[in-house]
Design a protein around this motif. Structure first.
Motif, short mmCIF file in Angstrom:
data_model
loop_
_atom_site.label_atom_id
_atom_site.label_comp_id
_atom_site.label_asym_id
_atom_site.label_seq_id
_atom_site.Cartn_x
_atom_site.Cartn_y
_atom_site.Cartn_z
N ASP A 23 0.99 -1.24 0.04
CA ASP A 23 0.01 -0.01 -0.12
C ASP A 23 0.94 1.13 -0.21
O ASP A 23 2.08 1.25 0.83
CB ASP A 23 -0.93 -0.01 1.15
CG ASP A 23 -1.86 -1.19 1.12
OD1 ASP A 23 -2.06 -1.65 0.26
OD2 ASP A 23 -2.65 -1.43 2.16
N VAL A 24 0.56 2.27 -0.86
CA VAL A 24 1.21 3.39 -0.87
C VAL A 24 0.71 4.59 -0.42
O VAL A 24 -0.60 4.97 -0.72
CB VAL A 24 1.72 3.83 -2.32
CG1 VAL A 24 2.63 5.04 -2.26
CG2 VAL A 24 2.55 2.83 -3.08
N THR A 69 -7.14 7.09 -2.96
CA THR A 69 -8.35 7.10 -2.22
C THR A 69 -8.08 7.89 -0.82
O THR A 69 -7.19 7.57 -0.37
CB THR A 69 -9.39 5.95 -2.39
OG1 THR A 69 -8.56 4.85 -1.42
CG2 THR A 69 -9.59 5.64 -3.41
N PRO A 70 -9.06 8.27 -0.38
CA PRO A 70 -8.75 9.13 1.05
C PRO A 70 -8.68 7.94 2.14
O PRO A 70 -9.25 6.91 2.02
CB PRO A 70 -10.08 9.93 1.42
CG PRO A 70 -10.72 10.14 -0.02
CD PRO A 70 -10.33 8.92 -0.87
N ALA A 71 -7.75 8.25 3.17
CA ALA A 71 -7.42 7.39 4.16
C ALA A 71 -7.07 7.86 5.45
O ALA A 71 -6.74 9.25 5.51
CB ALA A 71 -6.02 6.64 3.64
N VAL A 81 -4.13 16.39 2.54
CA VAL A 81 -4.88 15.22 3.12
C VAL A 81 -4.10 14.01 2.82
O VAL A 81 -3.19 13.78 2.06
CB VAL A 81 -6.14 15.11 2.38
CG1 VAL A 81 -7.02 16.37 2.60
CG2 VAL A 81 -5.86 15.01 0.60
N CYS A 82 -4.62 12.88 3.55
CA CYS A 82 -3.89 11.60 3.53
C CYS A 82 -4.72 10.60 2.41
O CYS A 82 -5.92 10.69 2.41
CB CYS A 82 -3.78 11.13 4.81
SG CYS A 82 -2.86 9.38 4.89
N LEU A 83 -3.71 10.21 1.51
CA LEU A 83 -4.83 9.27 0.54
C LEU A 83 -3.90 7.83 0.57
O LEU A 83 -2.44 7.87 0.82
CB LEU A 83 -4.36 9.93 -0.75
CG LEU A 83 -5.16 11.18 -1.04
CD1 LEU A 83 -5.05 11.52 -2.49
CD2 LEU A 83 -6.57 11.27 -0.88
N VAL A 84 -4.41 6.93 -0.03
CA VAL A 84 -3.51 5.70 -0.05
C VAL A 84 -3.95 5.04 -1.53
O VAL A 84 -4.95 5.02 -2.10
CB VAL A 84 -3.87 4.40 1.04
CG1 VAL A 84 -5.47 4.30 1.09
CG2 VAL A 84 -3.10 3.43 1.07
N ARG A 85 -2.84 4.35 -1.97
CA ARG A 85 -3.29 3.51 -3.22
C ARG A 85 -2.94 2.25 -2.86
O ARG A 85 -1.89 1.75 -2.56
CB ARG A 85 -2.35 3.96 -4.46
CG ARG A 85 -2.54 3.04 -5.57
CD ARG A 85 -1.16 3.13 -6.28
NE ARG A 85 -1.15 2.23 -7.36
CZ ARG A 85 -0.75 0.93 -7.28
NH1 ARG A 85 -0.01 0.49 -6.52
NH2 ARG A 85 -0.69 0.14 -8.38
N ARG A 86 -4.20 1.29 -2.62
CA ARG A 86 -4.03 -0.12 -2.26
C ARG A 86 -3.20 -0.86 -3.28
O ARG A 86 -3.20 -0.79 -4.52
CB ARG A 86 -5.37 -0.73 -1.88
CG ARG A 86 -6.08 0.03 -0.88
CD ARG A 86 -5.62 -0.14 0.33
NE ARG A 86 -6.36 0.57 1.47
CZ ARG A 86 -5.85 0.86 2.85
NH1 ARG A 86 -4.86 0.30 3.19
NH2 ARG A 86 -6.70 1.65 3.46
#
Ligand SMILES: CC(C)(COP(=O)(O)OP(=O)(O)OC[C@H]1O[C@@H](n2cnc3c(N)ncnc32)[C@H](O)[C@@H]1OP(=O)(O)O)[C@@H](O)C(=O)NCCC(=O)NCCS
Length: 156
Positions: free
Chosen positions: A100-101, A117-119, A142-147
Motif C-alpha cells: 500500500d502506498v 483514495t482518502p485514508a 490530506v492523506c491518501l492511499v493507493r492499495r
C-alpha cells in the motif's frame, strides 16, 4: 533542453523512471526548491526521477515504512506541468507495487486519477513526525492511499 512545445499531450513521449543517482542530485534539489517540496527529513537516496530524451522532468521520493510505502515530493518541472507528465511518471513509478502506498498531499485531485483514495493515516505514518511541518494544515494536506490491489489508471 526540452521545452513545453516539445511535449504534445496528444502524443506524449515515454517517461522512463529510475532511481536517482548522485549525478541527478543537483537537478533533484533544484526541483525540490523551485516547487517548494523540500522537507527536513528528505533523503536523496530514496528519490526516483522521470526522464524523457535523457532529461529529468519529474521527481518523487518513495520510502519504505514497515509493510507500507510513503510517497513524497512528487513534482514535475514547472514549465511542463498539466501536460500528462505527472500522471505518466507516477503510473510508471508505482506500476507493479506490492505494498500500500500512502501520501499526504495538497493536490488530491491529481492523485485520485491514479487510484489513490482518502485514508486515515496508519500508526507510524504521522505527517507532523515525518515532515515536521510547523503549520500543520490537515484540512489542506490530506492523506491518501493507493492499495496494492487497486487498479491504477494507466495513461501510458
Ligand atoms: C501535481 C503535479 C505533480 C501534477 O503533474 P502534472 O504533470 O502537472 O499533471 P498531469 O498533467 O499529469 O495531470 C493529470 C490530471 O491531474 C490534474 N491535475 C494536475 N495537477 C493538479 C493539481 N495540482 N490539482 C488538481 N488536479 C491536478 C490534471 O488536470 C489532469 O486531469 P485531467 O486528465 O482530468 O485533465 C505537478 O503539477 C507539480 O509538480 N505541481 C507542483 C508540486 C506539487 O504540488 N506536488 C504535489 C505535492 S504532494
Amino acid at each position: 533542453m526540452i521545452r513545453v512545445n516539445d511535449i504534445d499531450p496528444a502524443s506524449l513521449p515515454q517517461i522512463a523512471v529510475r532511481p536517482a543517482t548522485a549525478r541527478d542530485h543537483g537537478v533533484v534539489l533544484d526541483l525540490l526548491t523551485s516547487l517548494d517540496l523540500d522537507y527536513p527529513g528528505r533523503d536523496l537516496a530514496l528519490f526516483y526521477v522521470g526522464e524523457t530524451d535523457g532529461e529529468v522532468v519529474a521527481i518523487a521520493e518513495l520510502r519504505r515504512l514497515g509493510s507500507r510505502r510513503l510517497l513524497s515530493c512528487v513534482g514535475v518541472r514547472s514549465d511542463l506541468q498539466r501536460r500528462g507528465v505527472g500522471r505518466r511518471f507516477v503510473s510508471a513509478l508505482l506500476d507493479g507495487a506490492t505494498d500500500d502506498v500512502y501520501l499526504f498531499t495538497v493536490a488530491p485531485a491529481f492523485f485520485r486519477h491514479l487510484g489513490f483514495t482518502p485514508a486515515v493515516p496508519p500508526e507510524g505514518i504521522g505527517r507532523r513526525a515525518i515532515y515536521g511541518c510547523r503549520d500543520c494544515t490537515p484540512d489542506r494536506c490530506v492523506c491518501l492511499v493507493r492499495r496494492a490491489d487497486a487498479s491504477v489508471a494507466r495513461a501510458v
